[in-house]
Design a protein around this motif. Structure first.
Motif, PDB file in Angstrom:
ATOM      1  N   GLU A 292       0.887   4.260  -2.740  1.00  0.00           N
ATOM      2  CA  GLU A 292       0.677   5.649  -2.336  1.00  0.00           C
ATOM      3  C   GLU A 292       1.823   6.548  -2.818  1.00  0.00           C
ATOM      4  OE1 GLU A 292       0.071   5.413   1.880  1.00  0.00           O
ATOM      5  OE2 GLU A 292      -1.975   4.637   1.638  1.00  0.00           O
ATOM      6  N   ARG A 293       3.039   6.030  -2.782  1.00  0.00           N
ATOM      7  CA  ARG A 293       4.181   6.807  -3.280  1.00  0.00           C
ATOM      8  C   ARG A 293       4.001   7.120  -4.766  1.00  0.00           C
ATOM      9  NH1 ARG A 293       8.970   7.234  -0.503  1.00  0.00           N
ATOM     10  NH2 ARG A 293       9.103   6.107   1.462  1.00  0.00           N
TER      11      ARG A 293
ATOM     12  N   ARG B 124       0.839  -1.201   0.000  1.00  0.00           N
ATOM     13  CA  ARG B 124       0.000   0.000   0.000  1.00  0.00           C
ATOM     14  C   ARG B 124       0.877   1.255   0.000  1.00  0.00           C
ATOM     15  NH1 ARG B 124      -3.451  -1.727   3.184  1.00  0.00           N
ATOM     16  NH2 ARG B 124      -2.432  -1.261   5.132  1.00  0.00           N
ATOM     17  N   ASN B 125       1.969   1.213   0.751  1.00  0.00           N
ATOM     18  CA  ASN B 125       2.902   2.338   0.793  1.00  0.00           C
ATOM     19  C   ASN B 125       3.519   2.593  -0.589  1.00  0.00           C
ATOM     20  OD1 ASN B 125       4.695   4.345   1.826  1.00  0.00           O
ATOM     21  ND2 ASN B 125       6.276   2.785   2.045  1.00  0.00           N
TER      22      ASN B 125
ATOM     23  N   GLU C   9       1.144   7.074  -6.582  1.00  0.00           N
ATOM     24  CA  GLU C   9      -0.026   7.928  -6.787  1.00  0.00           C
ATOM     25  C   GLU C   9       0.255   9.372  -6.398  1.00  0.00           C
ATOM     26  OE1 GLU C   9      -3.053   5.917  -4.560  1.00  0.00           O
ATOM     27  OE2 GLU C   9      -3.021   4.189  -5.909  1.00  0.00           O
ATOM     28  N   GLY C  10       1.024   9.574  -5.336  1.00  0.00           N
ATOM     29  CA  GLY C  10       1.363  10.919  -4.882  1.00  0.00           C
ATOM     30  C   GLY C  10       2.170  11.701  -5.915  1.00  0.00           C
TER      31      GLY C  10
END
Length: 91
Positions: free
Chosen positions: A63-64, A59-60, A66-67
């Motif tokens: 998120e990296r 998930r991390n 997508e950010g």
């Protein structure tokens, strides 16, 4: 510089997953600049990603990506193991 920091962190997490969770004895790492994107692919020959279990590390990674306006994909190749593909724009 910001994207480079993320690439290093993603690679560290992917290698840690291959060693600690997948029980892999072979890992292939490919880092490419394709057009205006950086693409990191990490493939191992381990046990694959279980259906159940913790996914906080994955998930991390998502998120990296997508950010930064990028993408993250986890696949189980027909040959076994796991292939992680992480990408982000360079500009």
């Amino acid at each position: 510089a910001e994207v480079a920091e993320h690439v290093v962190a993603v690679l560290g997490e992917a290698l840690s997953n291959a060693a600690r969770h997948a029980k892999a004895n072979r890992v292939e790492v490919v880092l490419q600049a394709i057009g205006q994107r950086v693409v990191l692919t990490v493939q191992d020959n381990g046990v694959g990603v279980p259906e159940q279990g913790r996914r906080s590390g994955l998930r991390n990674l998502a998120e990296r990506a997508e950010g930064l306006g990028g993408a993250f994909e986890v696949a189980g190749p027909a040959t076994g193991g796991t292939r992680l593909t992480w990408s982000a724009p360079l500009s």
